[in-house]
Design an enzyme around this catalytic site. Sequence first.
Site, mmCIF file in Angstrom:
data_model
loop_
_atom_site.group_PDB
_atom_site.id
_atom_site.type_symbol
_atom_site.label_atom_id
_atom_site.label_comp_id
_atom_site.label_asym_id
_atom_site.label_seq_id
_atom_site.Cartn_x
_atom_site.Cartn_y
_atom_site.Cartn_z
ATOM 1 N N LYS A 59 0.837 -1.216 0.000
ATOM 2 C CA LYS A 59 0.000 0.000 0.000
ATOM 3 C C LYS A 59 0.868 1.261 0.000
ATOM 4 O O LYS A 59 1.966 1.264 0.561
ATOM 5 C CB LYS A 59 -0.880 -0.038 1.254
ATOM 6 C CG LYS A 59 -1.925 1.043 1.377
ATOM 7 C CD LYS A 59 -2.704 0.857 2.688
ATOM 8 C CE LYS A 59 -3.798 1.883 2.863
ATOM 9 N NZ LYS A 59 -4.473 1.726 4.182
ATOM 10 N N SER A 112 -9.510 -0.595 7.718
ATOM 11 C CA SER A 112 -9.025 -0.364 6.348
ATOM 12 C C SER A 112 -8.444 -1.575 5.628
ATOM 13 O O SER A 112 -8.159 -1.494 4.432
ATOM 14 C CB SER A 112 -7.990 0.767 6.328
ATOM 15 O OG SER A 112 -8.647 2.004 6.441
ATOM 16 N N SER A 135 -9.353 1.923 3.462
ATOM 17 C CA SER A 135 -8.474 2.693 2.605
ATOM 18 C C SER A 135 -7.504 1.822 1.803
ATOM 19 O O SER A 135 -6.884 2.324 0.867
ATOM 20 C CB SER A 135 -7.685 3.727 3.419
ATOM 21 O OG SER A 135 -6.824 3.102 4.359
#
Lengths: 451, 53
Positions: free
Chosen positions: A71, A171, A147
């Site tokens: 990420k 997330s 996210s």
Amino acid sequence: MELLDRSLRDQAAAIAAGEADPEEVLEAALRRIEERDPAVNAIVEIFPEESRAMLAEAPRGPLYGVPVAIKDEWPLPWRAERLGAAQHIGPAPERGESGPYRALRDAGAVIVGVANMHEYGSGSTGHISVFGPARNPWDNERSPGGSSSGPAAAVAARMVAGAVGADGVGSIRYPAAYCGLTGLKPTFGRSVMQGHHLPQTTTIVSGPLCRDAADCRLLGGVLFGEVLGDGGASEMRIGIVPGELWDDTQPAVREACGRAVETLREATGSEVEDVNVDGREHVLIASVLIGQTEDLAHVTPQRVEALGNDVSLIARALLRYRMLIPAVAIAKAQQVRTLVRRSLAELFEHVDVLAWPTVAAPAPRLDDPSVELPSGVYPADYVNPRQAGIANLAGVPAISLPVGLSPEGLPVALQLIAAWGRDELLLDAAEKLEQATDRRWVDAMPSLVSA
Amino acid sequence: MGLEASQEEIAVIEVVDAVYGPNLRALMAEGFDGIPHELGDDMSRPPRGATER
């Protein structure tokens, strides 16, 4: 079946056994990203030279030669994180060796790309990012969750078999749920976090997003720095919290998750009982207040006003709103945290896992990220923390695993939560449920892949 | 605080407040009497007992 379509552990085993050439696997992964990413926008940057250099220097660890994604939340030696945003608030990030990077490198893994994320990590839908929205491989007009939007979309689209996400208010679990994956939110502090832009966090953890629990065990073990062994998921006591966590969900979600709990009970010789968690009526707001204010020390009026239009309107407005939150609200949110932690500690004296739907509805549309529930229509960002925020507030581990498909053909997910340090129990329980359902849901294929 | 906001930003703030406001006000209405503070809180472990010092 191509090697990239196989599990993370199968890829690792094939390379370790000499049945697959890691250089060919890397080139195939880069080609696949080029081929599939335009449909989902999961990978925001590739760096073939650095990936090849990683492979050339890779030790023969548990992930030797296996392509993975990370990420856009951690620095790499050749790239500073961007957090899915056009501008940083506070000190500029720097390139460097973050904890997840070192863990992957030392395991022999090859980072093939940085994955998209919701801008500043402050949303559960992934529809806002400086790189454009990530898209759900099950329906690319739908949200992949956030996210950790890119890690989930990349794994679901079979570009990589494992990706590292982060979970501060759900997330990892929302994207896992929306994309039909298994995602583990580890016990707080158990997975590597060095180099994160919020070193003072009390909520965020790194964690794996993979197709099934065995792959999460492998990648999670790398992030934990230890082999994750048997968690003993048999003859468990499964706690169900009656009320809105179940009742205020879409019927297909409620029914699939109910069936999954019953299947898990039968498969493990467990018992199911109703339990309550004190303070849960305030979990939604408390987890948002704590999770969304941990980074405010760097925020000043001047820095907020200096943000340009390349930062989303909602981010600019939310930053202003956060600066106006009264201190007493944060103090009360901390009291909710204390209450919830004490209540969970008592519950876990006689219950092994808690179970309820990870999200109340399947993936919403990117152009209207709201969900229709029995109690009304809400932004997904509003209702999601009600389901997932408790694990971040308390620090306990939680796992999301696919347990069905909605009438629209979108994944539905169950969440299991256990006591501090019992991450292995969650992985075991998820594996038992996979076996009891003949791997039907973990092996289900998104339309992008099956096409 | 001297923080300026555009009309567009204020409109978004009003929407956000309409969504989260009821939860925030419900939280603010709680006295939370009788909940002992957690001393030396460590999110990686269960809380220490209420009487432990």
